[in-house]
Write a protein that holds these residues in place. Sequence first.
Motif, short mmCIF file in Angstrom:
data_model
loop_
_atom_site.label_atom_id
_atom_site.label_comp_id
_atom_site.label_asym_id
_atom_site.label_seq_id
_atom_site.Cartn_x
_atom_site.Cartn_y
_atom_site.Cartn_z
N ARG A 174 -3.31 11.98 0.64
CA ARG A 174 -3.15 10.86 -0.31
C ARG A 174 -3.39 11.36 -1.72
O ARG A 174 -4.37 10.97 -2.37
CB ARG A 174 -4.19 9.77 0.00
N GLY B 194 -2.85 3.67 -2.28
CA GLY B 194 -1.52 4.13 -2.69
C GLY B 194 -1.36 4.31 -4.19
O GLY B 194 -0.24 4.40 -4.69
N TRP C 156 11.11 -4.88 -4.79
CA TRP C 156 10.73 -3.48 -5.05
C TRP C 156 11.22 -2.98 -6.39
O TRP C 156 10.54 -2.22 -7.08
CB TRP C 156 11.27 -2.56 -3.95
N ALA D 232 0.83 -1.21 0.00
CA ALA D 232 0.00 0.00 0.00
C ALA D 232 0.87 1.26 0.00
O ALA D 232 0.48 2.29 -0.54
CB ALA D 232 -0.94 -0.02 1.20
N LEU D 233 2.05 1.15 0.58
CA LEU D 233 2.93 2.33 0.67
C LEU D 233 3.63 2.66 -0.65
O LEU D 233 4.09 3.78 -0.84
CB LEU D 233 4.02 2.09 1.73
N LEU E 166 11.66 2.87 -0.34
CA LEU E 166 11.39 1.45 -0.06
C LEU E 166 12.60 0.57 -0.30
O LEU E 166 12.87 -0.38 0.44
CB LEU E 166 10.22 0.98 -0.94
N GLY F 96 9.53 7.62 -4.29
CA GLY F 96 8.76 6.68 -3.46
C GLY F 96 9.44 5.32 -3.37
O GLY F 96 9.54 4.74 -2.28
N SER G 217 -2.66 -3.19 -4.64
CA SER G 217 -1.79 -3.83 -3.63
C SER G 217 -1.95 -5.34 -3.65
O SER G 217 -0.99 -6.09 -3.51
CB SER G 217 -2.11 -3.31 -2.24
#
Length: 380
Positions: free
Chosen positions: A152, A109, A342, A21-22, A378, A374, A328
């Motif tokens: 968001r 996200g 990722w 979700a991030l 991660l 983003g 997600s």
Amino acid sequence: MTTSMPPVSPFGPDPDPALFALAPKVVLHDHLDGGLRPQTVLELAEQVGYTKLPASDGPSLATWFRASADSGSLVRYLETFEHTVGVMQTAGALERVALECAEDLANDGVVYAEVRFAPEQHLEAGLTLDEVVEAVLKGFAEGEALSASAGRPITVRCLVTAMRHAARSREIAELAVRFRDRGVVGFDIAGAEAGYPPTRHLDAFEYMRAHNAPFTIHAGEAFGLPSIHEAISFCGTDRLGHGVRVIDDISLPEDADFTAHDFHGAKLGEIANYVRDKRIPLELCPSSNVQTGAVASIAEHPFNVLARLRFRVTVNTDNRLMSDTSMSKEFAVLAGQFGYGWADFERFTVNAMKSAFIHFDERLAMIDEIIKPGYAVLIG
Ligand SMILES: O=c1[nH]cnc2c1ncn2[C@@H]1O[C@H](CO)[C@@H](O)[C@H]1O
Ligand SMILES: [Zn+2]
């Protein structure tokens, strides 16, 4: 097919969708009428006097959609849309569904979305095509504003779809061009594929090309290579909606494992080569394909073969309600099955952003200012 050692996901064998979700995500293939909240379907049915719903509470209705769409047939899968389209016949209903769509995607996200629907299916209560599109665009703008103020931010653009069994595609292409500066960024055709080849709508695609306006075509989902060939070679599509059957033009060794890390022995035919050479984006929708029977299972989904062979693959939801999915969840399913990390998801997301129908400078800004930073966080 050998199913020896499944690749190990850095997120574990069955990753929690919440992990994804991030990550900033981009969806290019999401149907407005395939993404309603079950509770909203119930409330709208009550408001507009729609009495044909197959269940009377949210959870049962959600289960009904998922189970009925799990049909192994695109035609039966599409029958479930009767109930969502049925309650989306007023400006208020369309606006609410669009607003909630933007909010739901943002909460998952998603930072950029192209959401499609077929305006011609929303005229039963007397709205005009223009009024239908205006209501949906208003809902998206409201959803964008609410999401931004909730921290968001999301950009939502619209694709207008023509139904391939009907005869309004030229009119819908004109609608797309008429609204091009107001949030509609492209055109599409959808619906049952077998028996309704893309060339049936050639005049609509010619209209789009004559106006330098982009479009995508649902092709290579329930029907194979001839549909893809028509879409790219005769219609000149900019992207392929699904396009998953391009795998039929790729020969792999008999015992190829679709979850492998490389496919060096793969031989591409003329169509597969063209799609890859021209970087034609594939709007792949893994869960939806399993439900319609386009592929047998996620393990046998061509996504990984196509990704490893460096086709321009993108990850999409298709219909969040019918598949009980989200971006997600699609990421989680792919990570668990094919071992992606990722860096892979960043590549798929950049692929999608590069393939969006907004202008080049806007795509670049999304990639440089939102997506890359983003994923950098991660990846660490
Ligand atoms: O995966 C799909 N393949 C073909 N048509 C579809 C798919 N998902 C939805 N629709 C069709 O597109 C219309 C407009 O959004 C929906 O009403 C449904 O009939
Ligand atoms: Zn679709």
